[in-house]
Write a protein that holds these residues in place. Structure first.
Motif, PDB file in Angstrom:
ATOM      1  N   LYS A  17       0.822  -1.203   0.000  1.00 52.09           N
ATOM      2  CA  LYS A  17       0.000   0.000   0.000  1.00 52.09           C
ATOM      3  C   LYS A  17       0.860   1.259   0.000  1.00 52.09           C
ATOM      4  CE  LYS A  17      -3.174   2.632   2.835  1.00 52.09           C
ATOM      5  NZ  LYS A  17      -3.814   2.763   4.150  1.00 52.09           N
ATOM      6  N   SER A  18       1.952   1.246   0.719  1.00 54.41           N
ATOM      7  CA  SER A  18       2.817   2.423   0.772  1.00 54.41           C
ATOM      8  C   SER A  18       3.370   2.771  -0.604  1.00 54.41           C
ATOM      9  CB  SER A  18       3.974   2.184   1.747  1.00 54.41           C
ATOM     10  OG  SER A  18       4.740   1.056   1.338  1.00 54.41           O
ATOM     11  N   ARG A  19       3.690   1.742  -1.395  1.00 53.22           N
ATOM     12  CA  ARG A  19       4.206   1.977  -2.739  1.00 53.22           C
ATOM     13  C   ARG A  19       3.112   2.538  -3.655  1.00 53.22           C
ATOM     14  NH1 ARG A  19       7.935   3.881  -5.828  1.00 53.22           N
ATOM     15  NH2 ARG A  19       8.269   2.764  -7.799  1.00 53.22           N
ATOM     16  N   ILE A  20       1.885   2.035  -3.507  1.00 54.51           N
ATOM     17  CA  ILE A  20       0.770   2.559  -4.293  1.00 54.51           C
ATOM     18  C   ILE A  20       0.509   4.019  -3.934  1.00 54.51           C
ATOM     19  CG2 ILE A  20      -1.708   2.351  -4.721  1.00 54.51           C
ATOM     20  CD1 ILE A  20      -1.462  -0.625  -4.363  1.00 54.51           C
ATOM     21  N   MET A  21       0.496   4.342  -2.643  1.00 51.25           N
ATOM     22  CA  MET A  21       0.244   5.707  -2.224  1.00 51.25           C
ATOM     23  C   MET A  21       1.346   6.650  -2.695  1.00 51.25           C
ATOM     24  SD  MET A  21      -2.642   5.458  -0.905  1.00 51.25           S
ATOM     25  CE  MET A  21      -2.751   7.170  -0.428  1.00 51.25           C
ATOM     26  N   GLU A  22       2.573   6.155  -2.745  1.00 52.50           N
ATOM     27  CA  GLU A  22       3.672   6.976  -3.259  1.00 52.50           C
ATOM     28  C   GLU A  22       3.434   7.341  -4.727  1.00 52.50           C
ATOM     29  OE1 GLU A  22       8.478   6.554  -4.188  1.00 52.50           O
ATOM     30  OE2 GLU A  22       7.462   5.106  -2.877  1.00 52.50           O
ATOM     31  N   LYS A  23       3.008   6.366  -5.512  1.00 53.94           N
ATOM     32  CA  LYS A  23       2.711   6.624  -6.922  1.00 53.94           C
ATOM     33  C   LYS A  23       1.522   7.569  -7.067  1.00 53.94           C
ATOM     34  CE  LYS A  23       4.454   2.247  -8.819  1.00 53.94           C
ATOM     35  NZ  LYS A  23       5.292   2.808  -9.901  1.00 53.94           N
ATOM     36  N   VAL A  24       0.520   7.394  -6.215  1.00 54.79           N
ATOM     37  CA  VAL A  24      -0.682   8.226  -6.297  1.00 54.79           C
ATOM     38  C   VAL A  24      -0.362   9.677  -5.962  1.00 54.79           C
ATOM     39  CG1 VAL A  24      -2.854   8.682  -5.114  1.00 54.79           C
ATOM     40  CG2 VAL A  24      -2.380   6.402  -5.953  1.00 54.79           C
ATOM     41  N   HIS A  25       0.426   9.918  -4.915  1.00 53.57           N
ATOM     42  CA  HIS A  25       0.760  11.286  -4.530  1.00 53.57           C
ATOM     43  C   HIS A  25       1.613  11.963  -5.598  1.00 53.57           C
ATOM     44  CE1 HIS A  25       0.078  10.028  -0.083  1.00 53.57           C
ATOM     45  NE2 HIS A  25      -1.012  10.572  -0.604  1.00 53.57           N
ATOM     46  N   GLN A  26       2.512  11.215  -6.206  1.00 58.24           N
ATOM     47  CA  GLN A  26       3.320  11.773  -7.284  1.00 58.24           C
ATOM     48  C   GLN A  26       2.437  12.135  -8.486  1.00 58.24           C
ATOM     49  OE1 GLN A  26       6.443   9.158  -8.583  1.00 58.24           O
ATOM     50  NE2 GLN A  26       7.203  10.572 -10.145  1.00 58.24           N
ATOM     51  N   ALA A  27       1.492  11.257  -8.804  1.00 53.72           N
ATOM     52  CA  ALA A  27       0.589  11.520  -9.929  1.00 53.72           C
ATOM     53  C   ALA A  27      -0.314  12.717  -9.646  1.00 53.72           C
ATOM     54  CB  ALA A  27      -0.248  10.278 -10.231  1.00 53.72           C
ATOM     55  N   LEU A  28      -0.723  12.900  -8.380  1.00 55.95           N
ATOM     56  CA  LEU A  28      -1.583  14.030  -8.033  1.00 55.95           C
ATOM     57  C   LEU A  28      -0.870  15.355  -8.286  1.00 55.95           C
ATOM     58  CD1 LEU A  28      -4.202  15.144  -6.858  1.00 55.95           C
ATOM     59  CD2 LEU A  28      -3.205  14.885  -4.568  1.00 55.95           C
ATOM     60  N   GLU A  29       0.409  15.418  -7.946  1.00 52.28           N
ATOM     61  CA  GLU A  29       1.163  16.642  -8.208  1.00 52.28           C
ATOM     62  C   GLU A  29       1.241  16.931  -9.705  1.00 52.28           C
ATOM     63  OE1 GLU A  29       2.190  18.791  -5.921  1.00 52.28           O
ATOM     64  OE2 GLU A  29       1.159  17.466  -4.505  1.00 52.28           O
ATOM     65  N   GLU A  30       1.395  15.883 -10.497  1.00 53.92           N
ATOM     66  CA  GLU A  30       1.421  16.081 -11.949  1.00 53.92           C
ATOM     67  C   GLU A  30       0.071  16.570 -12.450  1.00 53.92           C
ATOM     68  OE1 GLU A  30       2.003  13.411 -15.999  1.00 53.92           O
ATOM     69  OE2 GLU A  30       3.266  12.985 -14.251  1.00 53.92           O
ATOM     70  N   LEU A  31      -1.032  16.004 -11.938  1.00 56.36           N
ATOM     71  CA  LEU A  31      -2.361  16.436 -12.355  1.00 56.36           C
ATOM     72  C   LEU A  31      -2.588  17.901 -12.014  1.00 56.36           C
ATOM     73  CD1 LEU A  31      -5.270  15.958 -13.349  1.00 56.36           C
ATOM     74  CD2 LEU A  31      -5.829  15.176 -11.034  1.00 56.36           C
ATOM     75  N   LYS A  32      -2.204  18.329 -10.824  1.00 58.39           N
ATOM     76  CA  LYS A  32      -2.377  19.718 -10.428  1.00 58.39           C
ATOM     77  C   LYS A  32      -1.615  20.657 -11.353  1.00 58.39           C
ATOM     78  CE  LYS A  32      -1.602  20.191  -5.992  1.00 58.39           C
ATOM     79  NZ  LYS A  32      -1.064  19.880  -4.646  1.00 58.39           N
ATOM     80  N   THR A  33      -0.409  20.255 -11.733  1.00 57.56           N
ATOM     81  CA  THR A  33       0.373  21.081 -12.660  1.00 57.56           C
ATOM     82  C   THR A  33      -0.257  21.097 -14.043  1.00 57.56           C
ATOM     83  OG1 THR A  33       2.396  20.525 -11.437  1.00 57.56           O
ATOM     84  CG2 THR A  33       2.658  21.426 -13.657  1.00 57.56           C
ATOM     85  N   MET A  34      -0.698  19.930 -14.519  1.00 54.30           N
ATOM     86  CA  MET A  34      -1.312  19.849 -15.840  1.00 54.30           C
ATOM     87  C   MET A  34      -2.605  20.673 -15.907  1.00 54.30           C
ATOM     88  SD  MET A  34       0.297  17.704 -18.054  1.00 54.30           S
ATOM     89  CE  MET A  34      -0.893  16.767 -19.008  1.00 54.30           C
ATOM     90  N   ALA A  35      -3.336  20.745 -14.800  1.00 56.88           N
ATOM     91  CA  ALA A  35      -4.598  21.474 -14.792  1.00 56.88           C
ATOM     92  C   ALA A  35      -4.397  22.980 -14.716  1.00 56.88           C
ATOM     93  CB  ALA A  35      -5.465  21.007 -13.613  1.00 56.88           C
ATOM     94  N   ALA A  36      -3.320  23.423 -14.070  1.00 58.87           N
ATOM     95  CA  ALA A  36      -3.132  24.858 -13.831  1.00 58.87           C
ATOM     96  C   ALA A  36      -2.185  25.520 -14.810  1.00 58.87           C
ATOM     97  CB  ALA A  36      -2.630  25.079 -12.396  1.00 58.87           C
ATOM     98  N   ALA A  37      -1.244  24.776 -15.389  1.00 61.54           N
ATOM     99  CA  ALA A  37      -0.199  25.376 -16.221  1.00 61.54           C
ATOM    100  C   ALA A  37      -0.767  25.888 -17.535  1.00 61.54           C
ATOM    101  CB  ALA A  37       0.910  24.359 -16.480  1.00 61.54           C
ATOM    102  N   GLY A  38      -0.134  26.910 -18.055  1.00 62.82           N
ATOM    103  CA  GLY A  38      -0.491  27.442 -19.363  1.00 62.82           C
ATOM    104  C   GLY A  38       0.641  27.257 -20.342  1.00 62.82           C
ATOM    105  N   ASP A  39       0.893  28.286 -21.124  1.00 64.39           N
ATOM    106  CA  ASP A  39       1.980  28.274 -22.077  1.00 64.39           C
ATOM    107  C   ASP A  39       3.307  28.294 -21.307  1.00 64.39           C
ATOM    108  OD1 ASP A  39       3.271  28.385 -24.472  1.00 64.39           O
ATOM    109  OD2 ASP A  39       2.916  30.514 -24.831  1.00 64.39           O
ATOM    110  N   PRO A  40       4.318  27.488 -21.627  1.00 63.14           N
ATOM    111  CA  PRO A  40       4.473  26.690 -22.849  1.00 63.14           C
ATOM    112  C   PRO A  40       4.063  25.219 -22.719  1.00 63.14           C
ATOM    113  CG  PRO A  40       6.564  26.813 -21.737  1.00 63.14           C
ATOM    114  CD  PRO A  40       5.601  27.584 -20.877  1.00 63.14           C
ATOM    115  N   LEU A  41       3.546  24.779 -21.547  1.00 59.31           N
ATOM    116  CA  LEU A  41       3.151  23.372 -21.426  1.00 59.31           C
ATOM    117  C   LEU A  41       1.931  23.081 -22.298  1.00 59.31           C
ATOM    118  CD1 LEU A  41       3.685  20.676 -20.010  1.00 59.31           C
ATOM    119  CD2 LEU A  41       2.129  21.395 -18.196  1.00 59.31           C
ATOM    120  N   TRP A  42       0.949  23.976 -22.262  1.00 63.72           N
ATOM    121  CA  TRP A  42      -0.221  23.881 -23.134  1.00 63.72           C
ATOM    122  C   TRP A  42      -0.182  25.050 -24.102  1.00 63.72           C
ATOM    123  CZ3 TRP A  42      -3.426  19.714 -23.029  1.00 63.72           C
ATOM    124  CH2 TRP A  42      -3.427  18.910 -21.892  1.00 63.72           C
ATOM    125  N   VAL A  43      -0.232  24.771 -25.381  1.00 61.16           N
ATOM    126  CA  VAL A  43      -0.196  25.795 -26.424  1.00 61.16           C
ATOM    127  C   VAL A  43      -1.518  25.770 -27.169  1.00 61.16           C
ATOM    128  CG1 VAL A  43       0.995  26.611 -28.483  1.00 61.16           C
ATOM    129  CG2 VAL A  43       2.296  25.526 -26.643  1.00 61.16           C
TER     130      VAL A  43
END
Length: 759
Positions: A260-286
């Protein structure tokens, strides 16, 4: 001469490598051309934006004999003819001065560029005065910015084109193999591909069942371990039971074979990526200048999240789909979170997109009063409303997290080593990279939702009709998910409302009757979407109509569901492209006065509305009850028509079914509608996904009013009939010919009415 050739080859190789970067290739190409000829040329060297604070691309070219190439301003020129003496006494042209924009200037121009990529002369003059730049400098900066975005877009489109070429090669190869193995029937032109389709679908169903059985085995093993531990403890109590369950949860391995600890580690890392993908603008999203659609800049994505393009071998074998959409939704955040975390509510929220949904296992239960911290293993089968596009089955972890008092995050991410354990690798054709949505409370019954869809997809054949729509994200991208979510939330709001005007609830006297009728219409549309898609529920066989229509036929047995006729049911579906707009075709099919033009199932009699219920702000989102023909014929046949129509920016539907008059009257008074028998037929309307389409040689548009310069529409027609009251009966050739004729006549009538005819 050899030395010159070697020097040219080295220069060309360097140029080729440099142009493959996401930099301003068009501008630099002009620089290199002038460097090779030694002349100024006809093209003026443009400024290159090298601002670093907002992560815009900086371009610097250096060699042994030349320094970096930087921006220049028009006032730095000396007239082109003045010479000065160098330190060594030689005379030459004065060195040109260059100018580097300040961070504040770049921020101002970036903000204005997002609003308007093309400035007129007046806007350019105003901006140049405000920033202390010349009009020429502003003009060059905007030109370079547009060139940079266009280069990124071209690279994205080239990637899609390469994937298309691979699909076409595979499809061509498969067709050649089929043509070698099989011979067509000289009478009807059909082949014996039906048996292969049946075998392929049966195999897929067995694989899914096998995966689910393995999951059940894991659950039984975990439960058996708990009971053994309980039997070994003489002082076992409810407190010990709670400790045992907590212990099992801490050392959860599940189907992934991970702690479970390994799954939660992957989940928390993915959550940070989702937050960045949702909020970032140019140049990540063009944002594309031509289409306005956001495109993920994958070079910037790899750099932002410290990924290596070659670190994961799957990146070389899969196609990447990424999209993002933001919109307001008419629902409170707590209810919306509940809808995502409960599998049944999630499926009801997206009835036309999700054919199957299951919570395979619960890794963490989350909070007591809410879903904060809940982690679940989910399975989903996502579909389009046509049998010509395969469904997408995927396993993923769903994680719910409350970010602050106003924001929630719903994360979906696939675990990498799932195929190494208990799930058949052949089922894992689609993987979710960190996807999901960020939900922000707007405190007025609405919430702002930013949805991100990011998938790795194995190579899969897509029918040429739907290829453009699927590739640009219109089939499975964030735009369709968001449009469906908005439509369903609006439907729920109208369903629960108590102050509906009479004009929006004509023909139904009570609020209970309105709710019962809307509930019946929703069940009818959900049943329709399940019946016409390429889900593993159905086995489709291809047949050919008399005029060459590509028609898919399948049969199913209803043994106990009282909501449908008991017996053998036959469904026929056909899809085609028409050179008209989706909105025009939708309102044509919705118009009761013109239904007689295309209606081939109910004898072409005139339809008259006796009830009309609104279920959304758009007048096209409504439920109607209609009579066919005269009142005498209706009373003798005992049949009314229930019609449910829905429309949003991604797709539209018109679904109808004959209903018993007595049963429908009881529903209109507020009685339960679950036992009323319905067998829906109808239409699915999708944009073709093309921004522009060249004129087709096989079609001719006679009426300019129905023409659409931005592409056309993908129309899917579906007809269902009861062939026999015995569930064990098989469809006969007469029943197959009957539904084929209905499909062919309906399509012909629609094309004639819309004035789309073949030469």
């Amino acid at each position: 001469m050899r030395a010159d050739m070697s020097d040219n080859n080295n220069r060309l190789a360097f140029t080729k490598d440099f142009f493959s970067s996401p930099a301003l290739s068009l501008t630099l190409a002009g620089i290199f051309r002038r460097g090779e000829t030694g002349e100024k040329g006809d093209v003026e060297m443009e400024e290159v934006d090298d601002g670093r604070d907002d992560m815009t691309t900086a371009v610097e070219v250096s060699s042994e004999n030349s320094g970096p190439v930087r921006s220049r301003s028009d006032e730095d020129y000396d007239g082109g003819g003045v010479h000065e003496e160098n330190d060594d006494g030689c005379h030459g042209k004065r060195r040109k001065k260059y100018h580097r924009h300040t961070n504040e200037q770049i921020r101002e121009m970036e903000a204005l560029f997002k609003e308007s990529p093309h400035l007129d002369e007046k806007q350019r003059q105003q901006l140049s005065k405000r920033l202390g730049l010349s009009s020429r400098q502003v003009k060059f900066w905007f030109q370079n910015r547009r060139t940079q975005i266009k280069a990124i877009q071209e690279r994205h489109e080239n990637t899609l084109l390469k994937a298309e070429m691979e699909k076409l090669r595979d499809e061509n190869k498969g067709m050649r193999e089929i043509s070698k193995r099989k011979l067509g029937c000289p009478n009807c032109g059909t082949t014996d591909a039906g048996e292969d389709d049946v075998a392929s679908t049966t195999t897929e169903q067995l694989r899914i069942k096998n995966a689910k059985l393995k999951v059940e085995i894991e659950k039984l093993r975990a439960a058996l371990g708990k009971h053994r531990h309980a039997a070994a403890s003489p002082s076992y109590s409810s407190e010990n039971e709670q400790e045992t369950n907590q212990s099992c949860l801490d050392y959860y391995t599940g189907i992934f074979g991970l702690e479970k600890s390994r799954i939660m580690e992957k989940v928390h890392q993915a959550l940070e990526e989702l937050k960045t993908m949702a909020a970032a603008g140019d140049p990540l999203w063009v944002r594309s200048v031509e289409t306005g659609r956001e495109i993920l800049n994958y070079d910037e994505y790899l750099k932002t999240f410290h990924l290596n393009n070659n670190s994961n071998h799957r990146w070389l074998k899969t196609h990447i789909e990424a999209s993002r959409e933001t919109a307001l939704v008419f629902m409170e955040p707590s209810r919306l979170v509940q809808s995502f975390m409960d599998e049944n509510q999630w499926k009801e929220m997206f009835p036309f997109m999700i054919s199957k949904a299951a919570t395979v296992d619960v890794i963490c239960n989350g909070g007591v009063a809410n879903w904060d911290g809940a982690v679940q293993l989910m399975f989903a089968e996502v579909q389009m409303l046509t049998p010509l596009v395969s469904t997408r089955e995927m396993y993923f972890i769903r994680y719910c997290k409350q970010l602050d008092a106003e924001r929630w995050a719903i994360l979906d991410v696939s675990i990498e080593n799932v195929e190494d354990n208990n799930i058949d690798v052949s089922l894992v054709k689609y993987r979710k990279r960190p996807s999901g949505c960020i939900i922000k409370d707007e405190f007025n019954g609405h919430c702002k939702v930013t949805m991100v869809e990011h998938l790795e997809c194995q190579k899969n054949k897509v029918h040429n009709l739907f290829r453009s729509l699927v590739n640009n994200g219109g089939g499975f991208g964030a735009k369709r998910w968001m449009a469906t979510l908005q439509l369903q939330c609006e439907r729920l709001a109208f369903f629960m409302a108590t102050n509906i005007p009479m004009k929006d609830s004509n023909g139904v006297a009570t609020l209970a009757g309105r709710k019962s009728t809307l509930k019946l219409a929703q069940r009818m549309s959900s049943s329709f979407s399940q019946a016409i898609a390429a889900s593993s529920y159905q086995t489709w066989t291809k047949v050919v109509g008399k005029t060459g229509e590509d028609i898919r036929v399948c049969s199913r047995k209803n043994l106990s569901d009282l909501g449908e006729p008991i017996g053998a049911i036959l469904c026929a579906v056909s899809s085609l492209w028409l050179p008209v707009s989706p909105d025009l075709l939708f309102h044509f099919l919705l118009d009761q006065a013109r239904a007689i033009r295309w209606d081939a199932m109910f004898g072409g009699d005139e339809a008259k509305s006796i009830a009309n219920l609104a279920k959304g702000q758009d007048r096209g989102n409504s439920v109607t009850i209609q009579t066919i023909g005269s009142k005498e014929s209706n009373s003798s046949s005992g049949m009314w028509i229930l019609q449910d129509s829905s429309t949003n920016s991604s797709e539209s539907m018109v679904v109808y079914s004959g209903v018993d008059v007595t049963g429908m009257q009881s529903v209109m008074t507020g009685c339960d509608s679950s036992s009323l028998t319905i067998l829906p037929s109808g239409f699915s309307i999708l944009p073709d996904g093309a921004v522009s389409r060249p004129p087709l040689l096989i079609t001719r548009q006679k009426d300019d009013k129905t023409a659409d310069t931005n592409g056309g529409v993908l129309l899917t027609v579906a007809v269902q009939i009861l062939t026999d009251a015995s569930p064990s009966a098989k469809p006969t050739m007469e029943s197959v010919e009957y539904v084929k004729n209905i499909i062919c006549c309906t399509l012909k009538n629609i094309k004639t009415s819309m004035r789309c005819e073949e030469d």
